[in-house]
Structure formats: structure tokens, C-alpha cells
Write a protein that holds these residues in place. Sequence first.
Motif, PDB file in Angstrom:
ATOM      1  N   LYS A   1      44.474 -18.145  18.599  1.00 39.12           N
ATOM      2  CA  LYS A   1      44.151 -19.771  18.156  1.00 39.12           C
ATOM      3  C   LYS A   1      43.127 -20.083  19.142  1.00 39.12           C
ATOM      4  CE  LYS A   1      48.633 -20.393  16.026  1.00 39.12           C
ATOM      5  NZ  LYS A   1      49.819 -21.164  16.122  1.00 39.12           N
ATOM      6  N   ILE A   2      42.066 -21.034  18.737  1.00 38.45           N
ATOM      7  CA  ILE A   2      41.463 -22.011  19.417  1.00 38.45           C
ATOM      8  C   ILE A   2      42.012 -23.368  18.872  1.00 38.45           C
ATOM      9  CG2 ILE A   2      39.317 -22.913  19.939  1.00 38.45           C
ATOM     10  CD1 ILE A   2      38.138 -20.174  19.417  1.00 38.45           C
ATOM     11  N   ILE A   3      42.425 -24.151  19.832  1.00 37.11           N
ATOM     12  CA  ILE A   3      42.693 -25.475  19.221  1.00 37.11           C
ATOM     13  C   ILE A   3      41.627 -26.451  19.255  1.00 37.11           C
ATOM     14  CG2 ILE A   3      44.466 -27.214  19.799  1.00 37.11           C
ATOM     15  CD1 ILE A   3      45.841 -24.368  19.072  1.00 37.11           C
ATOM     16  N   GLY A   4      41.623 -27.016  17.801  1.00 36.95           N
ATOM     17  CA  GLY A   4      40.414 -27.866  17.626  1.00 36.95           C
ATOM     18  C   GLY A   4      40.896 -29.213  17.327  1.00 36.95           C
ATOM     19  N   ILE A   5      40.047 -30.215  16.933  1.00 43.38           N
ATOM     20  CA  ILE A   5      40.175 -31.590  16.925  1.00 43.38           C
ATOM     21  C   ILE A   5      40.155 -31.727  15.347  1.00 43.38           C
ATOM     22  CG2 ILE A   5      39.625 -32.230  19.205  1.00 43.38           C
ATOM     23  CD1 ILE A   5      36.868 -33.110  17.752  1.00 43.38           C
TER      24      ILE A   5
ATOM     25  N   LEU B   1      36.001 -28.671  23.313  1.00 46.05           N
ATOM     26  CA  LEU B   1      35.928 -29.771  24.328  1.00 46.05           C
ATOM     27  C   LEU B   1      34.565 -30.056  24.267  1.00 46.05           C
ATOM     28  CD1 LEU B   1      38.101 -31.528  25.786  1.00 46.05           C
ATOM     29  CD2 LEU B   1      37.471 -29.935  27.974  1.00 46.05           C
ATOM     30  N   TRP B   2      34.294 -31.328  24.861  1.00 39.64           N
ATOM     31  CA  TRP B   2      32.872 -31.709  25.076  1.00 39.64           C
ATOM     32  C   TRP B   2      32.849 -32.585  26.435  1.00 39.64           C
ATOM     33  CZ3 TRP B   2      37.049 -33.528  22.092  1.00 39.64           C
ATOM     34  CH2 TRP B   2      37.594 -34.895  22.280  1.00 39.64           C
ATOM     35  N   GLU B   3      31.575 -32.925  26.782  1.00 43.51           N
ATOM     36  CA  GLU B   3      31.296 -33.585  27.922  1.00 43.51           C
ATOM     37  C   GLU B   3      30.302 -34.771  27.318  1.00 43.51           C
ATOM     38  OE1 GLU B   3      31.274 -34.817  31.757  1.00 43.51           O
ATOM     39  OE2 GLU B   3      32.718 -33.093  30.978  1.00 43.51           O
TER      40      GLU B   3
ATOM     41  N   GLY C   1      31.452 -32.576  14.365  1.00 50.37           N
ATOM     42  CA  GLY C   1      30.572 -31.872  14.662  1.00 50.37           C
ATOM     43  C   GLY C   1      30.827 -30.776  15.533  1.00 50.37           C
ATOM     44  N   LEU C   2      31.857 -30.949  16.365  1.00 43.45           N
ATOM     45  CA  LEU C   2      32.279 -30.094  17.395  1.00 43.45           C
ATOM     46  C   LEU C   2      32.973 -28.834  16.458  1.00 43.45           C
ATOM     47  CD1 LEU C   2      33.069 -28.992  20.103  1.00 43.45           C
ATOM     48  CD2 LEU C   2      35.024 -30.493  20.148  1.00 43.45           C
ATOM     49  N   MET C   3      33.879 -29.138  15.437  1.00 41.42           N
ATOM     50  CA  MET C   3      34.489 -28.092  14.725  1.00 41.42           C
ATOM     51  C   MET C   3      33.531 -27.103  14.027  1.00 41.42           C
ATOM     52  SD  MET C   3      37.648 -28.535  15.300  1.00 41.42           S
ATOM     53  CE  MET C   3      38.676 -27.903  13.967  1.00 41.42           C
ATOM     54  N   ARG C   4      32.310 -27.751  13.448  1.00 42.55           N
ATOM     55  CA  ARG C   4      31.523 -27.095  12.439  1.00 42.55           C
ATOM     56  C   ARG C   4      30.718 -26.190  13.632  1.00 42.55           C
ATOM     57  NH1 ARG C   4      30.326 -32.077  10.707  1.00 42.55           N
ATOM     58  NH2 ARG C   4      28.342 -32.336  11.837  1.00 42.55           N
ATOM     59  N   GLU C   5      30.450 -26.723  14.819  1.00 42.95           N
ATOM     60  CA  GLU C   5      29.743 -25.649  15.847  1.00 42.95           C
ATOM     61  C   GLU C   5      30.573 -24.498  16.150  1.00 42.95           C
ATOM     62  OE1 GLU C   5      28.634 -28.502  18.969  1.00 42.95           O
ATOM     63  OE2 GLU C   5      27.035 -29.473  17.741  1.00 42.95           O
TER      64      GLU C   5
ATOM     65  N   HIS D   1      41.581 -18.005  15.295  1.00 45.05           N
ATOM     66  CA  HIS D   1      41.687 -18.914  14.453  1.00 45.05           C
ATOM     67  C   HIS D   1      41.393 -20.243  14.852  1.00 45.05           C
ATOM     68  CE1 HIS D   1      42.663 -20.929  10.688  1.00 45.05           C
ATOM     69  NE2 HIS D   1      43.693 -21.536  11.213  1.00 45.05           N
ATOM     70  N   LEU D   2      40.314 -21.071  14.443  1.00 46.29           N
ATOM     71  CA  LEU D   2      40.280 -22.259  14.844  1.00 46.29           C
ATOM     72  C   LEU D   2      41.218 -23.406  14.038  1.00 46.29           C
ATOM     73  CD1 LEU D   2      38.417 -24.472  16.324  1.00 46.29           C
ATOM     74  CD2 LEU D   2      36.881 -24.788  14.328  1.00 46.29           C
ATOM     75  N   VAL D   3      42.133 -23.842  14.826  1.00 42.92           N
ATOM     76  CA  VAL D   3      43.103 -24.709  14.260  1.00 42.92           C
ATOM     77  C   VAL D   3      42.686 -26.161  14.368  1.00 42.92           C
ATOM     78  CG1 VAL D   3      45.638 -25.702  14.702  1.00 42.92           C
ATOM     79  CG2 VAL D   3      44.891 -23.147  15.398  1.00 42.92           C
ATOM     80  N   GLU D   4      42.899 -26.857  13.075  1.00 42.31           N
ATOM     81  CA  GLU D   4      42.184 -28.111  12.953  1.00 42.31           C
ATOM     82  C   GLU D   4      43.434 -29.247  13.077  1.00 42.31           C
ATOM     83  OE1 GLU D   4      41.233 -28.261   8.860  1.00 42.31           O
ATOM     84  OE2 GLU D   4      39.270 -27.507   8.914  1.00 42.31           O
TER      85      GLU D   4
END
Length: 265
Positions: free
Chosen positions: A118-122, A171-173, A127-131, A144-147
Amino acid sequence: MPAHAEDKAISMGTMNWEDLTPISAITKKVLEDAGYTVKLTNFSEWGIAYAALTKGDAQILISQIDFIAQDYWNRNKNRLEKLSAVSHGLHDFIAVPSYVTIDSIEQLNGVADKFDSKIIGIEPGAGLMRETADVISKYGLKLHLVEGSTAAMTAALQSAIERKEWIAVTLWEPSWMAQKFDLKQLKDPKDIFPPPQTYFWVAQKGFAESHPHAREIIASVFVPVADITAINAAVKDGKTMDQAIEDWIKAHADLIKRWENIKKD
């Protein structure tokens, strides 16, 4: 237009996000101290914000036009103008705790089980999730990307770090999390994530001509990404956003004064 005839009322648009809120508030403060009356409106999404800008409900808008709001900018740019860059360095990535023994996205498949695949998403639709979904596809990742939500991702990250467990998150900066937690950004050798983005003040076409002094003041303001991160870290540690911004302004009083007192045309 002579400087004395310049309209001193300005309507400013922003989004209620942790990076845009400090930039907007600092620019508003500088303009107000220079004699302008600024009405600040928070918009919920880019479509509404750009519609307000093109209709005149807002005269200026803070926006990342390179990638995040690129479609909206391109669709409306014939009626708009770019005023100035106000910060730079926004970028998205996959992060892991520093104790995790991989350094690149390409290594994820080999240790997918350690991340429970898993990759834990938001929030879905971000936009971060689409990328990140694009990254997963182009690297052929088996994870799997977790929403979910930013709050849920943050809680999962903190819990994993407390237990020294492996976790991968979107994550983002700038983000206070990059300062609060000991993390590392996984390398992206295929350059799938967009490069660092710039924050711009954009306006209705003609604003710079009709507001020459305001435009000069706005162009003088620049808030480094590291400062935005520090402001949000202070909020996470218990300050209100208003207090954290006020403290930053006090700590940079000389700089603020130079911005406010820029010579009129």
C-alpha cells in the motif's frame, strides 16, 4: 494612469490551503499597510476561483499555474495576466520514514510486502493522487494507492513512525509534516512527478496598468517555501494560523517595510 488616480480597493482570491493561506495573508497585510483596502475571498476549487477572476468578482488570484491549475489558466489566460512569482518549490512525492532502507520508487516492488502493498494517500481527486496514480502505472508498481484524507494519512504516518514500521505516503512540500517527521523523499528517476512549481499572482488583464503601484508592491513580495512550512508547523504545534502569520510578519518587519515602501511610479 497617474499613481494618484489608482483605485485603492482590491479584491483578492485564494484557496483555503496550508500553503496559499500564508502567502495570501502576507500579501494582503503589505498592501493594506501601503494604503489599500483588500477584500480576501477563499474559494473552494479552481473552477470557481478562475470564474470569479474572469468575471471580475476577484481582481487577483494566487495560483500554481504550471501544473496544479494549468488547465484553468490555459483556458482563461487570454483574459488574464501574470503579475509576479510569490514563492517557488511546491512539489509532490512519495515519502517514507528515514529508517526505511530504500531510496527510490524503483525499489518499491522488491519490498512491497513490507508496506503491506500500500501507498497511503489523501483525498480522492486531489492532484497529488492523480500524479501518484500515474507514477504507479508508469513504474509498474504492485502497491495499491489508498484513498482517504490528509488527516487519516497523517495519523497513519505518525503511528507507523512510533512503531518503527514501514510506511509509504503521498506527500508534498511545503508541508509541516516534512518538518515534523524524519522522512525522506523517494527518488523519481523517470521524472513522473512534475518538477517544482512556482506560485504566481495572476490578475484580470489590465490590472497592472490600472494598478501600477499595487502591482509593484505585489511583485516585491516573495515568501520562501521553507517559511510557509515553518508557519504551518507552528500551527500544528498549537498556534492559530493568524498568530503564526503575525509572528512571521513581526520577525520580518524590516523586509515587510521595504515591500510596503516600494517607490511609486
